[in-house]
Design a protein around this motif. Structure first.
Motif, PDB file in Angstrom:
ATOM      1  N   THR A  89       0.836  -1.071  -0.046  1.00  0.00           N
ATOM      2  CA  THR A  89       0.138  -0.133   0.017  1.00  0.00           C
ATOM      3  C   THR A  89       0.940   1.105  -0.078  1.00  0.00           C
ATOM      4  O   THR A  89       2.149   1.328   0.337  1.00  0.00           O
ATOM      5  CB  THR A  89      -1.077  -0.165   1.316  1.00  0.00           C
ATOM      6  OG1 THR A  89      -0.070   0.139   2.287  1.00  0.00           O
ATOM      7  CG2 THR A  89      -1.767  -1.195   1.232  1.00  0.00           C
ATOM      8  N   GLY A  90       0.175   2.276  -0.460  1.00  0.00           N
ATOM      9  CA  GLY A  90       0.920   3.519  -0.660  1.00  0.00           C
ATOM     10  C   GLY A  90       0.541   4.420  -1.586  1.00  0.00           C
ATOM     11  O   GLY A  90      -0.222   4.059  -2.442  1.00  0.00           O
ATOM     12  N   ASN A 118      -3.998  -1.613  -4.108  1.00  0.00           N
ATOM     13  CA  ASN A 118      -3.616  -0.780  -2.884  1.00  0.00           C
ATOM     14  C   ASN A 118      -2.600   0.350  -3.033  1.00  0.00           C
ATOM     15  O   ASN A 118      -2.155   1.227  -2.122  1.00  0.00           O
ATOM     16  CB  ASN A 118      -3.468  -1.748  -1.818  1.00  0.00           C
ATOM     17  CG  ASN A 118      -4.448  -2.488  -1.100  1.00  0.00           C
ATOM     18  OD1 ASN A 118      -5.794  -1.984  -1.129  1.00  0.00           O
ATOM     19  ND2 ASN A 118      -4.161  -3.929  -1.378  1.00  0.00           N
ATOM     20  N   ILE A 119      -2.024   0.591  -4.187  1.00  0.00           N
ATOM     21  CA  ILE A 119      -1.290   1.626  -4.588  1.00  0.00           C
ATOM     22  C   ILE A 119      -2.097   2.739  -5.227  1.00  0.00           C
ATOM     23  O   ILE A 119      -2.826   2.615  -6.349  1.00  0.00           O
ATOM     24  CB  ILE A 119      -0.228   1.313  -5.555  1.00  0.00           C
ATOM     25  CG1 ILE A 119       0.645   0.090  -4.918  1.00  0.00           C
ATOM     26  CG2 ILE A 119       0.742   2.355  -5.758  1.00  0.00           C
ATOM     27  CD1 ILE A 119       1.880  -0.476  -5.692  1.00  0.00           C
ATOM     28  N   ILE A 278      13.469   5.309  -2.138  1.00  0.00           N
ATOM     29  CA  ILE A 278      12.605   4.463  -3.155  1.00  0.00           C
ATOM     30  C   ILE A 278      11.867   3.720  -2.124  1.00  0.00           C
ATOM     31  O   ILE A 278      12.266   2.633  -1.569  1.00  0.00           O
ATOM     32  CB  ILE A 278      13.316   3.602  -4.211  1.00  0.00           C
ATOM     33  CG1 ILE A 278      14.482   4.512  -4.912  1.00  0.00           C
ATOM     34  CG2 ILE A 278      12.553   2.892  -5.235  1.00  0.00           C
ATOM     35  CD1 ILE A 278      13.913   5.641  -5.565  1.00  0.00           C
ATOM     36  N   SER A 279      10.382   3.920  -1.983  1.00  0.00           N
ATOM     37  CA  SER A 279       9.580   3.179  -1.295  1.00  0.00           C
ATOM     38  C   SER A 279       9.192   1.903  -2.193  1.00  0.00           C
ATOM     39  O   SER A 279       9.418   1.966  -3.422  1.00  0.00           O
ATOM     40  CB  SER A 279       8.350   3.929  -0.943  1.00  0.00           C
ATOM     41  OG  SER A 279       7.529   4.326  -2.120  1.00  0.00           O
ATOM     42  N   MET A 282       6.721   2.964  -4.991  1.00  0.00           N
ATOM     43  CA  MET A 282       7.355   3.687  -5.897  1.00  0.00           C
ATOM     44  C   MET A 282       8.158   2.789  -6.862  1.00  0.00           C
ATOM     45  O   MET A 282       8.305   3.170  -7.977  1.00  0.00           O
ATOM     46  CB  MET A 282       8.518   4.800  -5.188  1.00  0.00           C
ATOM     47  CG  MET A 282       9.006   5.757  -6.344  1.00  0.00           C
ATOM     48  SD  MET A 282      10.117   7.034  -5.407  1.00  0.00           S
ATOM     49  CE  MET A 282      11.032   7.590  -6.648  1.00  0.00           C
ATOM     50  N   LYS A 283       8.814   1.681  -6.063  1.00  0.00           N
ATOM     51  CA  LYS A 283       9.454   0.798  -7.056  1.00  0.00           C
ATOM     52  C   LYS A 283       8.433   0.195  -7.997  1.00  0.00           C
ATOM     53  O   LYS A 283       8.937  -0.045  -9.201  1.00  0.00           O
ATOM     54  CB  LYS A 283      10.294  -0.121  -6.055  1.00  0.00           C
ATOM     55  CG  LYS A 283      11.222  -0.929  -6.857  1.00  0.00           C
ATOM     56  CD  LYS A 283      11.917  -2.211  -5.885  1.00  0.00           C
ATOM     57  CE  LYS A 283      12.671  -3.003  -6.419  1.00  0.00           C
ATOM     58  NZ  LYS A 283      13.354  -3.979  -5.651  1.00  0.00           N
ATOM     59  N   ILE A 284       7.401  -0.266  -7.452  1.00  0.00           N
ATOM     60  CA  ILE A 284       6.555  -1.028  -8.428  1.00  0.00           C
ATOM     61  C   ILE A 284       6.096  -0.112  -9.766  1.00  0.00           C
ATOM     62  O   ILE A 284       6.174  -0.422 -10.828  1.00  0.00           O
ATOM     63  CB  ILE A 284       5.430  -1.596  -7.601  1.00  0.00           C
ATOM     64  CG1 ILE A 284       5.673  -2.770  -6.813  1.00  0.00           C
ATOM     65  CG2 ILE A 284       4.145  -1.860  -8.415  1.00  0.00           C
ATOM     66  CD1 ILE A 284       4.771  -3.009  -5.805  1.00  0.00           C
ATOM     67  N   VAL A 285       5.759   1.073  -9.244  1.00  0.00           N
ATOM     68  CA  VAL A 285       5.064   2.126 -10.341  1.00  0.00           C
ATOM     69  C   VAL A 285       6.248   2.292 -11.284  1.00  0.00           C
ATOM     70  O   VAL A 285       6.041   2.073 -12.520  1.00  0.00           O
ATOM     71  CB  VAL A 285       4.856   3.494  -9.672  1.00  0.00           C
ATOM     72  CG1 VAL A 285       4.467   4.511 -10.656  1.00  0.00           C
ATOM     73  CG2 VAL A 285       3.620   3.362  -8.819  1.00  0.00           C
TER      74      VAL A 285
END
Length: 300
Positions: A89-90, A118-119, A278-279, A282-285
């Motif tokens: 999530t975030g 959840n992002i 890098i959360s 953010m890494k996934i995006v």
């Protein structure tokens, strides 16, 4: 050395402000100052130069920040354990060129949201200069630009792609049947362009200026999609990235022109600030955008 102190240090460094870090984390400024002083004492170095009401990372501070970001990130990953990616999530704050926003929303977001429900994304559009102001002030986590190639040691290039960009006319325009077109022939046409100073419009104006030429368009609008539709309707000529005109060209509605002595390069680039933490979201995006958006075709 505790994790909270490192987390505070990371936020102060990224926001360039004790006050803003305190507001974001819910601590008073004295508490933030104390935590930074305590960390400096433990490390035996000065992390920030404090001049008046401004702060700036020292060389030792920049080195410490890299370690602190890794530690904080690893801690988050440990807390998440083996949770599936879809449960991460975030919110990720993305800033992008206006001309990339429609492909981003139309081609990519629905599939991304289904995969990572959840992002959340917070998307802003701006010109290239303003995009970098946003990441410099930590008001955006990642930017996607459409401009000349940008290389600056303050930013990390995650992905990039060189794209084609052409003058385009309707199939009904007399210039459509010419193998090569002179710029002077184009100047006799009514021009439909994106706003002055914006990405590839700015690059076009700079190239024209080298030839002592200035175009005064009959229409200026931020939507490349609308311009493409007007060109197909033979309202005027334009200068657009190939991904914008792809469908219309394939349908035979629009023709790309070969213009003598005009070789303009435009790049799509995905970047973040070198000091950015890098959360996991953010890494996934960034990973998903790198796989899809930077090679995506425009879809109406």
């Amino acid at each position: 050395m505790d994790l909270q102190g490192l987390n505070i240090f990371v936020h102060v460094a990224e926001l360039n402000s004790f006050t803003k870090a305190g507001e974001m984390l819910g601590f008073s400024q004295p508490t933030i100052s104390f935590q930074i002083k305590q960390l400096e004492t433990e490390l035996g170095v000065q992390l920030f130069d404090r001049i008046g009401h401004t702060i700036k990372l020292t060389d030792a501070g920049r080195k410490a920040l890299a370690y602190a970001q890794k530690i904080c990130n690893t801690s988050k990953e440990m807390l998440q354990g083996n949770i599936a990616d879809k449960e991460i999530t975030g919110t990720v704050r993305m800033a992008t060129a206006d001309s990339l926003c429609t492909p981003l929303i139309a081609n990519w977001y629905a599939g991304f949201k289904e995969k990572y429900p959840n992002i959340s994304l917070n998307i802003k559009t701006a010109g290239t200069g303003d995009l970098f102001k946003l990441i410099d002030h930590n008001e955006a986590d990642v930017v996607c630009t459409l401009d000349s190639h940008i290389y600056d040691t303050n930013y990390v290039i995650v992905s990039e792609e060189k794209i084609g960009v052409h003058f385009v006319v309707s199939k009904l325009n007399p210039l459509a049947v010419k193998k090569n077109v002179n710029i002077n022939d184009l100047l006799l046409q009514p021009f439909l362009l994106t706003e002055k100073g914006m990405s590839y419009r700015r690059i076009l104006d700079e190239e024209l200026a080298k030839h002592s030429i200035e175009i005064k368009p009959v229409l200026e609008i931020s939507s490349a999609d609308i311009i493409c539709r007007f060109v197909a309707a033979n309202v005027g000529v334009s200068f657009l990235p190939d991904y914008v005109t792809e469908n219309a060209v394939n349908l035979g509605e629009i023709v790309r022109l070969n213009v003598k002595d005009f070789d303009i390069n435009v790049w799509k680039q995905l970047l973040h600030h070198k000091d950015k933490w890098i959360s996991a979201p953010m890494k996934i995006v960034m990973e998903e955008m790198s796989k899809i958006i930077l090679s995506e075709r425009y879809v109406e």
